[in-house]
Design a protein around this motif. Structure first.
Motif, PDB file in Angstrom:
ATOM      1  N   ASP A 336      -5.538  13.975 -13.745  1.00  0.00           N
ATOM      2  CA  ASP A 336      -4.790  14.392 -12.556  1.00  0.00           C
ATOM      3  C   ASP A 336      -3.289  14.331 -12.773  1.00  0.00           C
ATOM      4  OD1 ASP A 336      -7.143  14.795 -11.105  1.00  0.00           O
ATOM      5  OD2 ASP A 336      -7.247  12.689 -10.561  1.00  0.00           O
ATOM      6  N   GLY A 337      -2.849  13.778 -13.899  1.00  0.00           N
ATOM      7  CA  GLY A 337      -1.428  13.730 -14.212  1.00  0.00           C
ATOM      8  C   GLY A 337      -0.614  13.067 -13.118  1.00  0.00           C
ATOM      9  N   ILE A 338       0.449  13.730 -12.714  1.00  0.00           N
ATOM     10  CA  ILE A 338       1.361  13.160 -11.721  1.00  0.00           C
ATOM     11  C   ILE A 338       0.745  13.089 -10.331  1.00  0.00           C
ATOM     12  CG2 ILE A 338       3.412  13.900 -12.973  1.00  0.00           C
ATOM     13  CD1 ILE A 338       3.614  16.239 -11.017  1.00  0.00           C
ATOM     14  N   ASP A 339      -0.435  13.717 -10.140  1.00  0.00           N
ATOM     15  CA  ASP A 339      -1.096  13.668  -8.842  1.00  0.00           C
ATOM     16  C   ASP A 339      -2.137  12.552  -8.753  1.00  0.00           C
ATOM     17  OD1 ASP A 339       0.273  15.959  -7.891  1.00  0.00           O
ATOM     18  OD2 ASP A 339      -1.087  17.230  -9.021  1.00  0.00           O
ATOM     19  N   SER A 340      -2.235  11.750  -9.781  1.00  0.00           N
ATOM     20  CA  SER A 340      -3.243  10.702  -9.819  1.00  0.00           C
ATOM     21  C   SER A 340      -3.022   9.669  -8.712  1.00  0.00           C
ATOM     22  CB  SER A 340      -3.219  10.002 -11.180  1.00  0.00           C
ATOM     23  OG  SER A 340      -4.111   8.910 -11.193  1.00  0.00           O
ATOM     24  N   ASP A 341      -4.112   9.296  -8.039  1.00  0.00           N
ATOM     25  CA  ASP A 341      -3.994   8.267  -7.002  1.00  0.00           C
ATOM     26  C   ASP A 341      -3.700   6.895  -7.589  1.00  0.00           C
ATOM     27  OD1 ASP A 341      -6.428   7.790  -8.181  1.00  0.00           O
ATOM     28  OD2 ASP A 341      -7.565   7.641  -6.320  1.00  0.00           O
TER      29      ASP A 341
END
Length: 384
Positions: A336-341
């Motif tokens: 998820d890269g920079i969108d990882s929770d």
């Protein structure tokens, strides 16, 4: 004397050939532009700079040359407000043919695949603008319907360009060019407000870092992507803000991700060790220096029970595997890269960021609280 003259002629020819090899050439014809001034302009990161100009005669023939760039660079051919965008990789010869005053949309280009793709993108962008203007002028639709339709058109455009230009060959000049297309003064791809657009910037930045190391444009893309990532996370932040100075909890949130060899790794499996939990982006320009610092820490303390659990946010999996192949510690990557929770759960505001975890699997301190990292690690390991 004749022998010396012959040697001089040969040497001169070699020098001239070498000089020619270090230049690019742009030539062609702009019809119907007699007495107009055609400019060659470099579109640099700090602004547009005129390189050369020529006053066209009745035939409209022109030829420019300049020093070949070390990485892809961008130029304008301009008469008044009519512009043709071209890119130059090295020493190619590019031929452009057009008519004034419609040269910005009615030109042909040969000698460069990148320039041909840039032409395609330019025509697509011009058609997008015409479509949006027609929607605005359509009085049969209400305001809300017009807005939704315009957003849908822009979304379809972005999906097309991402799929067929940006992600297809992110290392190419035309992929870079696509990122900076505009509608008026507004970027079509928004790295600071749209996480999917930000991923596109990161993908091109990573590729440029591989193919054109130390290129200023690649470094600029990294900065744009990272600043955008911070802004997006602030806009879409979930949960309650945590004061970094007060992070000191009795346990940790587990991280379970595949490592660079395809094995599932859990952060909690390292109980009993002192762990440096590191959030990293190998595409960053300062990554090599930071990895060297981590190597020194690992070599110094690993035998005493120290481990590094490094979480990569890189968009390009292949690039990440290449960068981590020789590293001895645990390397995992979040798809998820920079969108990882995970970033939200650990309140990661900047990249890189690290935390220290003690032998009891308890989160001890984060980087903002640590002044002497070696001393803190030694203390947790039971040293003096």
């Amino acid at each position: 004397m004749k022998k010396l003259q012959k040697i001089f002629v040969v040497a001169t020819a070699v020098v001239l050939c070498a000089c020619s090899e270090n230049k690019f050439h742009i030539n062609g014809t702009i019809a119907d532009a007699k007495d107009s001034v055609l400019y060659l302009e470099n579109v640099g990161l700090e602004g547009i700079v005129a390189i050369d100009s020529v006053k066209l005669d009745k035939k409209g023939n022109f030829e420019f040359s300049d020093k070949a760039p070390e990485a892809p660079e961008f130029y304008h051919l301009r008469i008044a407000n009519q512009i043709i965008n071209v890119s130059v990789d090295s020493t190619e010869t590019i031929t452009v043919k057009a008519s004034y005053p419609t040269m910005s949309s009615g030109y042909t280009v040969e000698g460069s695949e990148n320039c041909a793709k840039i032409r395609e993108l330019t025509l697509k962008q011009q058609q997008l603008v015409r479509t949006l203007m027609a929607l605005q002028e359509n009085t049969t639709m209400g305001t809300e319907q017009t807005r939704d339709t315009m957003l849908s058109v822009i979304r379809e455009y972005k999906d097309d360009v991402k799929r067929n230009y940006i992600y297809k060959e992110p290392m190419r000049a035309y992929a870079y060019f696509a990122l900076f297309q505009t509608i008026g003064n507004q970027l079509i791809f928004d790295p600071s407000g749209d996480r999917d657009d930000n991923k596109a910037y990161a993908a091109v930045a990573t590729s440029w870092d591989t193919y054109y190391p130390n290129a200023l444009r690649g470094q600029n893309l990294h900065n744009i992507a990272l600043e955008g990532m911070k802004n997006i996370r602030m806009l879409n932040k979930k949960g309650v803000e945590v004061d970094p100075s007060k992070v000191n909890v009795s346990d940790i949130i587990d991280i379970a991700l595949l490592d660079n060899k395809g094995a599932m790794r859990h952060l909690t499996d390292l109980a009993g060790k002192v762990v440096l939990l590191d959030f990293h982006l190998f595409a960053m320009k300062d990554s090599p220096a930071r990895i060297m610092q981590l190597r020194e820490l690992y070599n110094k303390f690993h035998a005493q029970g120290f481990e590094i659990f490094q979480v990569s946010l890189d968009a390009d999996e292949h690039f990440w595997k290449q960068q981590t192949a020789a590293l001895p510690w645990v390397n995992v990557r979040t798809p998820d890269g920079i969108d990882s929770d995970i970033l939200v759960k650990y309140n990661v505001q900047t990249i890189p960021t690290f935390f220290l975890i003690d032998r009891n699997n308890a989160l001890y301190k984060r980087d903002a609280q640590i002044q002497d990292l070696e001393r803190e690690i030694s203390s947790l390991l039971g040293g003096a």
